[in-house]
Design a protein around this motif. Structure first.
Motif, PDB file in Angstrom:
ATOM      1  N   VAL A  87      -8.736  -1.551  -9.028  1.00  0.00           N
ATOM      2  CA  VAL A  87      -9.333  -2.882  -9.449  1.00  0.00           C
ATOM      3  C   VAL A  87      -9.100  -3.218 -10.704  1.00  0.00           C
ATOM      4  O   VAL A  87      -9.653  -2.384 -11.725  1.00  0.00           O
ATOM      5  N   GLY A  88      -8.195  -4.252 -11.143  1.00  0.00           N
ATOM      6  CA  GLY A  88      -8.126  -4.370 -12.629  1.00  0.00           C
ATOM      7  C   GLY A  88      -8.533  -5.818 -12.935  1.00  0.00           C
ATOM      8  O   GLY A  88      -9.081  -6.722 -12.287  1.00  0.00           O
ATOM      9  N   PRO A  89      -8.167  -6.214 -14.151  1.00  0.00           N
ATOM     10  CA  PRO A  89      -8.532  -7.588 -14.585  1.00  0.00           C
ATOM     11  C   PRO A  89      -7.884  -8.782 -13.804  1.00  0.00           C
ATOM     12  O   PRO A  89      -8.479  -9.676 -13.771  1.00  0.00           O
ATOM     13  N   LYS A  90      -6.763  -8.507 -13.128  1.00  0.00           N
ATOM     14  CA  LYS A  90      -5.917  -9.491 -12.581  1.00  0.00           C
ATOM     15  C   LYS A  90      -6.229  -9.412 -11.110  1.00  0.00           C
ATOM     16  O   LYS A  90      -6.102 -10.636 -10.384  1.00  0.00           O
ATOM     17  N   GLY A  91      -6.287  -8.320 -10.509  1.00  0.00           N
ATOM     18  CA  GLY A  91      -6.606  -8.399  -8.948  1.00  0.00           C
ATOM     19  C   GLY A  91      -6.694  -6.684  -8.612  1.00  0.00           C
ATOM     20  O   GLY A  91      -7.023  -6.006  -9.431  1.00  0.00           O
ATOM     21  N   THR A  92      -6.302  -6.395  -7.551  1.00  0.00           N
ATOM     22  CA  THR A  92      -6.464  -5.058  -6.641  1.00  0.00           C
ATOM     23  C   THR A  92      -4.960  -4.669  -6.169  1.00  0.00           C
ATOM     24  O   THR A  92      -4.325  -5.508  -5.767  1.00  0.00           O
ATOM     25  N   VAL A  93      -5.085  -3.394  -5.970  1.00  0.00           N
ATOM     26  CA  VAL A  93      -3.808  -2.541  -5.390  1.00  0.00           C
ATOM     27  C   VAL A  93      -4.193  -1.517  -4.803  1.00  0.00           C
ATOM     28  O   VAL A  93      -5.098  -0.825  -5.194  1.00  0.00           O
ATOM     29  N   ARG A  94      -3.447  -0.946  -3.713  1.00  0.00           N
ATOM     30  CA  ARG A  94      -3.809   0.488  -3.091  1.00  0.00           C
ATOM     31  C   ARG A  94      -2.486   1.247  -3.435  1.00  0.00           C
ATOM     32  O   ARG A  94      -1.133   0.868  -3.022  1.00  0.00           O
ATOM     33  N   VAL A  95      -2.299   2.353  -4.134  1.00  0.00           N
ATOM     34  CA  VAL A  95      -1.318   3.050  -4.438  1.00  0.00           C
ATOM     35  C   VAL A  95      -1.246   4.477  -3.602  1.00  0.00           C
ATOM     36  O   VAL A  95      -2.281   4.935  -3.129  1.00  0.00           O
ATOM     37  N   ARG A  96      -0.292   5.056  -3.734  1.00  0.00           N
ATOM     38  CA  ARG A  96      -0.128   6.592  -3.387  1.00  0.00           C
ATOM     39  C   ARG A  96       0.477   7.270  -4.603  1.00  0.00           C
ATOM     40  O   ARG A  96       1.220   7.234  -5.436  1.00  0.00           O
ATOM     41  N   ILE A  97      -0.568   8.473  -4.357  1.00  0.00           N
ATOM     42  CA  ILE A  97       0.027   9.462  -5.780  1.00  0.00           C
ATOM     43  C   ILE A  97       1.180  10.093  -5.496  1.00  0.00           C
ATOM     44  O   ILE A  97       1.280  10.941  -4.427  1.00  0.00           O
ATOM     45  N   VAL A  98       2.160  10.090  -6.299  1.00  0.00           N
ATOM     46  CA  VAL A  98       3.592  10.595  -5.977  1.00  0.00           C
ATOM     47  C   VAL A  98       3.863  11.689  -7.362  1.00  0.00           C
ATOM     48  O   VAL A  98       4.876  12.339  -7.246  1.00  0.00           O
ATOM     49  N   ASP A  99       3.131  11.594  -8.422  1.00  0.00           N
ATOM     50  CA  ASP A  99       3.501  12.031  -9.725  1.00  0.00           C
ATOM     51  C   ASP A  99       2.344  12.520 -10.498  1.00  0.00           C
ATOM     52  O   ASP A  99       1.385  12.184 -10.259  1.00  0.00           O
ATOM     53  N   GLN A 100       2.760  13.173 -11.666  1.00  0.00           N
ATOM     54  CA  GLN A 100       1.653  13.684 -12.579  1.00  0.00           C
ATOM     55  C   GLN A 100       1.973  13.185 -13.778  1.00  0.00           C
ATOM     56  O   GLN A 100       3.223  13.224 -14.423  1.00  0.00           O
ATOM     57  N   CYS A 101       1.010  12.597 -14.684  1.00  0.00           N
ATOM     58  CA  CYS A 101       1.157  12.214 -15.997  1.00  0.00           C
ATOM     59  C   CYS A 101       0.583  13.369 -17.005  1.00  0.00           C
ATOM     60  O   CYS A 101      -0.700  13.361 -17.369  1.00  0.00           O
ATOM     61  N   PRO A 102       1.493  13.968 -17.475  1.00  0.00           N
ATOM     62  CA  PRO A 102       0.826  15.012 -18.428  1.00  0.00           C
ATOM     63  C   PRO A 102       0.026  14.784 -19.615  1.00  0.00           C
ATOM     64  O   PRO A 102      -0.920  15.661 -19.988  1.00  0.00           O
ATOM     65  N   ASP A 103       0.524  13.412 -20.151  1.00  0.00           N
ATOM     66  CA  ASP A 103      -0.141  13.018 -21.301  1.00  0.00           C
ATOM     67  C   ASP A 103      -1.498  12.245 -20.993  1.00  0.00           C
ATOM     68  O   ASP A 103      -1.837  11.498 -22.016  1.00  0.00           O
ATOM     69  N   CYS A 104      -1.833  12.045 -19.937  1.00  0.00           N
ATOM     70  CA  CYS A 104      -2.830  10.928 -19.492  1.00  0.00           C
ATOM     71  C   CYS A 104      -4.201  11.791 -19.373  1.00  0.00           C
ATOM     72  O   CYS A 104      -4.277  12.825 -18.686  1.00  0.00           O
ATOM     73  N   ASP A 105      -5.395  11.371 -20.038  1.00  0.00           N
ATOM     74  CA  ASP A 105      -6.637  11.752 -19.904  1.00  0.00           C
ATOM     75  C   ASP A 105      -7.160  11.481 -18.644  1.00  0.00           C
ATOM     76  O   ASP A 105      -6.704  10.778 -17.683  1.00  0.00           O
ATOM     77  N   LYS A 106      -8.426  12.149 -18.075  1.00  0.00           N
ATOM     78  CA  LYS A 106      -9.001  12.304 -17.141  1.00  0.00           C
ATOM     79  C   LYS A 106      -9.543  10.918 -16.793  1.00  0.00           C
ATOM     80  O   LYS A 106      -9.994   9.975 -17.806  1.00  0.00           O
TER      81      LYS A 106
END
Length: 233
Positions: A87-106
């Motif tokens: 849920v974001g400021p514009k709307g909603t979406v369902r995603v599937r996890i396919v990758d890792q973001c090594p520089d992203c925090d928890k």
């Protein structure tokens, strides 16, 4: 890796070991999605040029409503194939996890451009979100993909088309179940499965288990299992 260069001579054939059970979730229409698998979390969303592939070793292409999980929650590929409602400021979406973001925090999810457009304006670049892990909408049974180079002396198996995150994969021919070692690139690996029929047991994040009997396997091949996980509401 040892055994990778040996010729693979196996043929693929999957035998149903739970034929007495009805496969009510294995129709042609995708279903079973949206059941919460955990608490709502707060985080941020950014976007990248996703192609459907990535650290989870899924094939590029197809539905690009996908995302990369932050390193802290990637959990050695345990979230690969998991679905997330955002849920974001514009709307909603369902995603599937396919990758890792090594520089992203928890809490941080790096979305495909297509998915980001559903929850925010591209010009914003980085927005606050809430997200919840949920079961995925899928059709048909789980699938077992044997990595290129798999053979009787070295076997790598990826579980695909699953409604629930995969916790564990085990095999046996006779005797006790033996766990295959999970890799960060989303394959379970074992040396020395040998030739002939063997069983696979896949355990989902909620403890549900499916058992299938695989007679022989070709490298870089995908075979269907007998059943699909049923999300517990």
């Amino acid at each position: 890796m040892r055994g990778m260069n040996r010729p693979a001579s196996w043929k693929s054939s999957l035998v149903l070991t739970l034929a007495a059970l009805a496969c009510g979730a294995c129709g042609d229409s995708a279903s079973g999605g949206g059941v919460s698998l955990g608490a709502e979390q707060k985080g941020i969303a950014t976007f990248y040029d996703a192609n459907g592939g990535g650290n989870c070793s899924f094939e590029p292409g197809g539905d690009l409503m996908v995302a990369a999980m932050n390193q802290a929650q990637y959990d050695n590929s345990a979230v690969c194939g998991e679905c997330v409602d955002i849920v974001g400021p514009k709307g909603t979406v369902r995603v599937r996890i396919v990758d890792q973001c090594p520089d992203c925090d928890k809490g941080h999810l790096d979305l495909s451009r297509e998915a980001f457009d559903k929850v925010a304006e591209a010009k914003d670049g980085r927005v606050d979100i809430t997200w919840t892990p949920v079961s995925c909408d899928v059709a048909g049974p789980v699938e077992y993909h044997f990595k290129d180079g798999s053979n009787p002396w070295w076997t790598a198996i990826q579980v695909r088309n699953h409604r629930l995150p995969i916790k564990k994969l085990e095999w046996r021919r006779d005797g006790d179940w033996k766990a295959l070692e999970r890799q960060s690139y989303n394959y379970f690996v074992f040396e020395g499965i040998g030739e002939g029929r063997f069983q696979l047991r896949v355990t989902a994040s909620d403890g549900q288990q499916l058992v299938d009997s695989v007679e022989k396997v070709l490298d870089d091949d995908t075979v269907d299992g007998a059943e699909q996980f049923a999300p517990q509401k």
